[in-house]
Design a protein around this motif. Structure first.
Motif, mmCIF file in Angstrom:
data_model
loop_
_atom_site.group_PDB
_atom_site.id
_atom_site.type_symbol
_atom_site.label_atom_id
_atom_site.label_comp_id
_atom_site.label_asym_id
_atom_site.label_seq_id
_atom_site.Cartn_x
_atom_site.Cartn_y
_atom_site.Cartn_z
ATOM 1 N N VAL A 5 0.868 -1.183 0.000
ATOM 2 C CA VAL A 5 0.000 0.000 0.000
ATOM 3 C C VAL A 5 0.902 1.229 0.000
ATOM 4 N N GLU B 141 -2.892 0.243 -4.497
ATOM 5 C CA GLU B 141 -3.691 0.695 -3.362
ATOM 6 C C GLU B 141 -2.931 1.809 -2.650
ATOM 7 N N ASP C 134 -7.677 4.018 0.115
ATOM 8 C CA ASP C 134 -8.453 2.781 0.043
ATOM 9 C C ASP C 134 -8.823 2.252 1.425
ATOM 10 N N TYR C 135 -8.219 2.799 2.486
ATOM 11 C CA TYR C 135 -8.431 2.305 3.843
ATOM 12 C C TYR C 135 -8.961 3.354 4.808
#
Length: 188
Positions: free
Chosen positions: A12, A23, A27-28
């Motif tokens: 990530v 990512e 995305d989180y």
């Protein structure tokens, strides 16, 4: 706003802007106007701190405040006392000399999640684990340090920053929690 503790997954990117096929933090973390206080390479995983307070972000990331950071490192090869001594002493990496640090051999942490994709396993080539605690953080420093002592890094995970630790705040990759920033040592 409280501080965000985030367990960054492997691969990530430490940015919110999208990059095709990769990512990112976006995305989180769907929390507006937060920024990372320090970075981890895409191929590193583990604890990150994020905040919407620019002054706090600077204080956390700035080397003058010396928040200790501990990294758990799986290395290719068998760790010996000589390698640990070299890691702990100032180590010349060519473009800079590291500050003394703490480096100890550890067993593979029982609480550590499996990495996806997994680290390759070769029966004829053992691996070891080292916990390295730094009060500095140059680009790819831990990887460069282990390589310099003949133990290339296979897996790198930051387990703690200052008072915050994945041992006391167990988060799986991609999970986050809000905490109060007062636990940080950084001054006003």
């Amino acid at each position: 706003m409280p501080l965000i503790l985030f367990n960054k997954p492997f691969q990530v990117l430490c940015q919110f802007s999208p990059q095709e096929g990769r990512e990112s933090l976006a995305d989180y973390l769907a929390i507006p106007n937060i920024y990372p206080a320090g970075r981890l390479d895409a191929d590193s995983e583990g604890l990150m701190l994020l905040t919407d307070d620019g002054k706090l972000q600077h204080k956390i990331a700035h080397p003058d405040h010396k928040e200790a950071k501990t990294y758990l490192v799986q290395v290719d090869g068998v760790v010996d006392a000589a390698a640990l001594a070299r890691l702990q002493a100032p180590l010349d990496l060519g473009d800079f000399v590291t500050k003394p640090c703490k480096a100890v051999q550890i067993a593979e942490p029982a609480w550590l999640w499996p990495r996806n994709p997994p680290i390759r396993a070769r029966a004829d080539k053992p691996t070891s684990w080292i916990a390295i605690t730094l009060e500095e953080g140059k680009n790819r420093q831990v990887r460069r340090m282990t390589a310099a002592v003949g133990l290339p890094t296979l897996r790198l995970m930051r387990s703690s920053i200052g008072a915050f630790s994945l041992a006391t705040h167990p988060l799986m990759p991609g999970e986050f929690v809000e905490v109060e920033a007062e636990a940080l040592r950084v001054g006003g």
